[in-house]
Each structure stands twice: as C-alpha cells, then as structure tokens.
Design an enzyme around this catalytic site. Structure first.
Site, PDB file in Angstrom:
ATOM      1  N   GLU A  80       1.148  -1.238  -0.233  1.00 51.34           N
ATOM      2  CA  GLU A  80      -0.060  -0.142  -0.229  1.00 51.34           C
ATOM      3  C   GLU A  80       0.999   1.152   0.242  1.00 51.34           C
ATOM      4  O   GLU A  80       0.411   2.015   0.582  1.00 51.34           O
ATOM      5  CB  GLU A  80      -1.077   0.029   1.652  1.00 51.34           C
ATOM      6  CG  GLU A  80      -2.334  -1.004   1.011  1.00 51.34           C
ATOM      7  CD  GLU A  80      -3.109  -0.299   2.096  1.00 51.34           C
ATOM      8  OE1 GLU A  80      -3.152  -1.095   3.668  1.00 51.34           O
ATOM      9  OE2 GLU A  80      -4.183  -0.323   1.382  1.00 51.34           O
ATOM     10  N   HIS A  99      -0.586   5.492   7.878  1.00 50.07           N
ATOM     11  CA  HIS A  99      -1.970   4.456   7.573  1.00 50.07           C
ATOM     12  C   HIS A  99      -2.458   3.123   8.134  1.00 50.07           C
ATOM     13  O   HIS A  99      -1.259   2.794   8.966  1.00 50.07           O
ATOM     14  CB  HIS A  99      -2.079   4.091   5.764  1.00 50.07           C
ATOM     15  CG  HIS A  99      -3.009   3.089   5.942  1.00 50.07           C
ATOM     16  ND1 HIS A  99      -4.108   3.836   5.402  1.00 50.07           N
ATOM     17  CD2 HIS A  99      -3.003   1.795   5.463  1.00 50.07           C
ATOM     18  CE1 HIS A  99      -4.761   2.521   5.441  1.00 50.07           C
ATOM     19  NE2 HIS A  99      -4.036   2.148   5.434  1.00 50.07           N
ATOM     20  N   HIS A 101      -5.121   1.070  10.502  1.00 50.22           N
ATOM     21  CA  HIS A 101      -6.332  -0.032  10.617  1.00 50.22           C
ATOM     22  C   HIS A 101      -6.918  -0.178  12.142  1.00 50.22           C
ATOM     23  O   HIS A 101      -6.898  -0.884  12.523  1.00 50.22           O
ATOM     24  CB  HIS A 101      -6.146  -0.977   9.765  1.00 50.22           C
ATOM     25  CG  HIS A 101      -5.345  -1.474   8.399  1.00 50.22           C
ATOM     26  ND1 HIS A 101      -4.219  -2.003   8.487  1.00 50.22           N
ATOM     27  CD2 HIS A 101      -5.400  -0.879   7.563  1.00 50.22           C
ATOM     28  CE1 HIS A 101      -4.253  -1.529   7.179  1.00 50.22           C
ATOM     29  NE2 HIS A 101      -4.645  -0.877   6.905  1.00 50.22           N
ATOM     30  N   HIS A 169     -12.044  -0.594   5.969  1.00 53.05           N
ATOM     31  CA  HIS A 169     -10.541  -0.765   5.549  1.00 53.05           C
ATOM     32  C   HIS A 169      -9.751   0.305   6.805  1.00 53.05           C
ATOM     33  O   HIS A 169      -9.564  -0.553   7.876  1.00 53.05           O
ATOM     34  CB  HIS A 169     -10.100  -0.137   4.580  1.00 53.05           C
ATOM     35  CG  HIS A 169      -9.181   0.208   4.182  1.00 53.05           C
ATOM     36  ND1 HIS A 169      -8.510  -0.215   2.426  1.00 53.05           N
ATOM     37  CD2 HIS A 169      -8.200  -0.328   4.726  1.00 53.05           C
ATOM     38  CE1 HIS A 169      -7.320   0.019   2.503  1.00 53.05           C
ATOM     39  NE2 HIS A 169      -7.056  -0.879   4.101  1.00 53.05           N
TER      40      HIS A 169
HETATM   41 ZN   LIG Z   1      -4.656  -0.215   4.875  1.00 54.05          ZN
END
Ligand SMILES: [Zn+2]
Length: 275
Positions: A80, A99, A101, A169
C-alpha cells in the site's frame, strides 16, 4: 521542541514514530508511517515490509513519488505504499503520513459514522473528515490500495484535510512533521475510541465548531505535542526499544538478571565440553 538536524536523526525519528504508534494502539502488524525526504521533496522514506514494531532506521527504503525504490534492493515492500507516494505528490505541505487500521476506528468505518471530536484533543483533526470508499471507483477489489490510480483517488478524497476515513478499511492521516503526524494519529484514535464508547451509551455530544477550531490549534500553540512525544518515547526506551544510535537494531536490552543467568549457562556448557 528539539530539531532534527541530520538525515540519520530523521530516519531514527521515523523508526521511533513507528514504535510509538504500535505502543499507543494505532498500528499493529499492519499499517505504516512515512516521511518526506527532508532534503528532497520528490522522495520519501518508508520501511520495507515489516511489522511496525520492528522498524529501524536501517530498514527504511527511499522512494520516488511514483513509489519506486530509488536504489535496487531485495527486500519485500509494503503493497500500500502508493498511498504515501500519491499524497506526497498531491500535497506539497505534507511531510509525514500514517496509514492504519486501528481497532478504535473500525466500528465507525464499518457503519459510516462520522468522526467528531468528543474532547479537546480529538480536535487535532477537524470534525467530519471526508470519506473514501474504494468500491465507488474501482468496484470489487482485495481492499488494499495498491495501484497508483487508487492512491491518487484517495489523495483526491483527502483534499486539503488532515485525515480521510476509508470505508471498511482504515484511516490515512497526514502531518507537517513526523511528530505532528504521530500526535494526530494517536489522539484521533483515542477520540474515536471515546466516541464509539459514548455512542454505545447514548448520544455523543461533540465539541462545537468554534471549540473544535480553537482546540484544534492545540498542537501548534502549546507544549502538548512535545510533552506527549517525550512521554511516548520514554515508554519505548523503558521497554528497551529503539537503540540510541541512528542505525539501532531491534534487539531489546537484556535484563541484568537474564544476562547473569545466560553467562552462568555459558560457563556450565564450557565445563561440560571440557570434560
Ligand atoms: Zn490499509
């Protein structure tokens, strides 16, 4: 706030940020933090594919803004990484990106519930950050942002905001420095956690728009960021985390008692061999 003067210091700070983000519940096995190259705005640093708790200054790879490694290497890479490259391309002011989660956000992301600050530190990202749903533009995917077009689409959704909510996500959040980005990531996760808990009890009261704006300036105007960073870094040091050298290893420091026991075992083994 201490200034990071050299590239090795900056690389070490990014590695430390990764450890802090794990320790504070932002990252786990997945997720990543990157920084724009301090001397070259067309490059950025991101770790090779590894658990964020194992990132060191040595494990960082230098990328161009198309997310291609500048130098050949034989390490696995984060799939990613285009999230980072495409946002650095679109936003000249962004110096660091996280980034994640985090479990704190997942209930909001699963139910399309807007993020609102429910206490002053939650205002480090403004109320109602934008949403992005990969399915809208790309249909059924494996739910990872791997293609440059997907990263560019996410960057468009982020616009000039501090954070974008990625439906079902995760979160992508940006900052003006590694410390700023880490601070916003940690505090927004705390707020998300409080918000979800509050909603499970009843109606959650958010800060007013005026309060959100004023409290949102906390990061830039008070010592909160420095105090938080020092505290979080101390937790890592106490746990025997990142070494003080710019090229620190992942090996935690051994407890003195464990060291003694190992030395004893070594001696015994030596005696046995001699017999
Ligand atoms: Zn991700």
């Amino acid at each position: 706030m201490p200034v990071v003067n050299t590239l090795p210091e900056a690389r070490r700070e990014l590695a430390l940020a990764s450890r802090i983000a794990v320790n504070e519940g932002v990252l786990d096995t997945f997720g990543h933090i990157s920084m724009r190259h301090p001397d070259n705005p067309k490059r950025y640093f991101l770790s090779r594919s590894s658990a964020p708790d194992m990132v060191t200054a040595d494990s960082l790879i230098e990328y161009d803004l198309d997310s291609q490694a500048v130098r050949p290497h034989d390490h696995a890479e984060y799939s990613e990484r285009v999230i980072h490259g495409e946002i650095y391309k679109a936003r000249q002011d962004v110096m660091a990106i996280c980034h994640h989660h985090s479990p704190a956000f997942m209930p909001l992301l699963a139910t399309a519930t807007d993020y609102v600050p429910v206490y002053h530190l939650g205002a480090v990202v403004a109320a109602n950050p934008p949403w992005w749903d990969q399915h809208d533009e790309f249909g059924d995917t494996i739910m990872l942002v791997r293609e440059p077009a997907e990263g560019a689409s996410l960057a468009r959704a982020l616009g000039q905001h501090q954070m974008v909510m990625m439906r079902r996500h995760g979160i992508t959040i940006v900052g003006s420095s590694v410390r700023d980005c880490t601070y916003r990531a940690v505090q927004s996760c705390r707020n998300a956690d409080y918000l979800v808990r509050a909603l499970s009890i009843g109606k959650a009261a958010s800060l007013s728009p005026g309060e959100t704006e004023l409290a949102g300036q906390i990061t830039g105007k008070t010592t909160g960021l420095t105090r938080s960073w020092d505290y979080w870094a101390m937790q890592i040091a106490r746990a025997g985390g990142l070494s003080t050298s710019a090229t620190g290893t992942n090996r935690p420091k051994r407890h003195p008692a464990a060291k003694k026991a190992a030395a004893k075992r070594g001696k015994k083994r030596g005696k046995k061999r001699r017999r």
